[in-house]
Design a protein around this motif. Sequence first.
Motif, short mmCIF file in Angstrom:
data_model
loop_
_atom_site.label_atom_id
_atom_site.label_comp_id
_atom_site.label_asym_id
_atom_site.label_seq_id
_atom_site.Cartn_x
_atom_site.Cartn_y
_atom_site.Cartn_z
N VAL A 58 35.58 -37.29 31.94
CA VAL A 58 36.91 -37.88 32.07
C VAL A 58 37.12 -38.91 30.96
CG1 VAL A 58 38.46 -39.22 33.55
CG2 VAL A 58 36.86 -37.57 34.57
N ILE A 59 38.25 -38.81 30.28
CA ILE A 59 38.64 -39.78 29.25
C ILE A 59 40.09 -40.18 29.50
CG2 ILE A 59 39.15 -40.08 26.79
CD1 ILE A 59 36.79 -38.35 26.13
N LEU A 60 40.38 -41.44 29.32
CA LEU A 60 41.77 -41.88 29.41
C LEU A 60 42.10 -42.78 28.24
CD1 LEU A 60 41.96 -45.07 30.64
CD2 LEU A 60 41.04 -43.89 32.62
N ALA A 61 43.40 -42.87 27.95
CA ALA A 61 43.88 -43.70 26.84
C ALA A 61 44.85 -44.75 27.37
CB ALA A 61 44.58 -42.84 25.79
N VAL B 262 45.44 -38.99 30.34
CA VAL B 262 44.11 -38.70 30.87
C VAL B 262 43.75 -37.28 30.45
CG1 VAL B 262 42.70 -38.44 32.96
CG2 VAL B 262 44.50 -40.19 32.88
N TRP B 263 42.47 -37.08 30.09
CA TRP B 263 42.01 -35.76 29.70
C TRP B 263 40.68 -35.43 30.39
CZ3 TRP B 263 43.54 -39.49 26.20
CH2 TRP B 263 44.72 -39.22 25.46
N ILE C 44 51.35 -37.85 36.55
CA ILE C 44 50.91 -39.02 35.80
C ILE C 44 51.39 -38.89 34.36
CG2 ILE C 44 48.88 -39.33 37.26
CD1 ILE C 44 47.20 -38.24 34.89
N SER C 45 51.31 -39.99 33.64
CA SER C 45 51.75 -39.98 32.24
C SER C 45 50.84 -39.08 31.42
CB SER C 45 51.72 -41.40 31.67
OG SER C 45 52.65 -42.22 32.32
N SER C 46 51.45 -38.33 30.53
CA SER C 46 50.70 -37.57 29.55
C SER C 46 51.40 -37.74 28.21
CB SER C 46 50.60 -36.09 29.93
OG SER C 46 51.89 -35.52 30.04
N SER C 47 50.69 -37.50 27.15
CA SER C 47 51.23 -37.75 25.82
C SER C 47 50.85 -36.61 24.88
CB SER C 47 50.72 -39.08 25.26
OG SER C 47 51.09 -39.24 23.91
#
Length: 291
Positions: A196-199, A253-254, A273-276
């Motif tokens: 799990v990785i988030l920004a 989040v990825w 949730i937010s994604s970019s």
Amino acid sequence: MTVLVFLDPRHPEGRIADAAAPALLATDLGATRGDGVFESMLAVGGQPRKMGAHLDRLAASAHTLELDSPDRGAWERAVATALSEHLLRAGTGEAVVKLLLTRGAEGSDAPTAWVSVSPVPAGARERSSQGLAVVLLDRGYDSTLAERAPWLLLGAKTLSYAVNMAALRYAKANGADDAIFTSSDGKVLEGPTSTVILAVEEDGVKTLLTPELESGILPGTTQRALFDAAEAAGWALGYGPLEPVHLMEADAVWLVSSIRLLAPVTSIDGTPISSSPALTEELTALLHEAL
């Protein structure tokens, strides 16, 4: 289209085996007890990606299990043989390379080791790139258990993946694409087959965050490569502890793995949730450069 190459002292470059014929003893402890370790990595055009990192992690997992492993050179030669054979059969393109090591047949002192090469499953990455709906699943232990109970092998990549596969089936049966494990004390851990990785972007500073290894998660080779590349590009880095609220409040989040690479998460437990797309594109480019 699968190529099998067994590590065999009588065949220094590895012994090619027929993937359609019996090749493993029914008494092999990898099959009967899941007593072994493995790695999966990506190869492109016959060249493995991050092989050094995967061999390091394989060695660490084997050490945790007190499992004898062939030397690094034997693995490298077997991978080269398998990829050369796969190129002859399938041509260029991407492939999944698996390194597998078991304790061997019951009653024997000789481990069983082999390399498997097969095409990347069609559409797997394309489906992930469209965004994943995930569910949070309680893994049933707290985030400090790894330190208290090393015999549970937390943080080792073992062949005992029945729970991971059950979690994925449960997620899909409940309308999701994947899952993220949480600890019983509310910490974010990892996906069944991913990191799990988030920004988070604040005051012009972009930060990548991932759960801390001390919680008993598997050290991600793709996560490590991405973090190194992102840091060189000016990103800040952070390592947990993370809680579900951090996922819900992040800018993106990825789930990250060697085969799917960077897969954006678009909802958690049914909540968007937010994604970019811009951040996904930026980090995917950095990851491809790092690989």
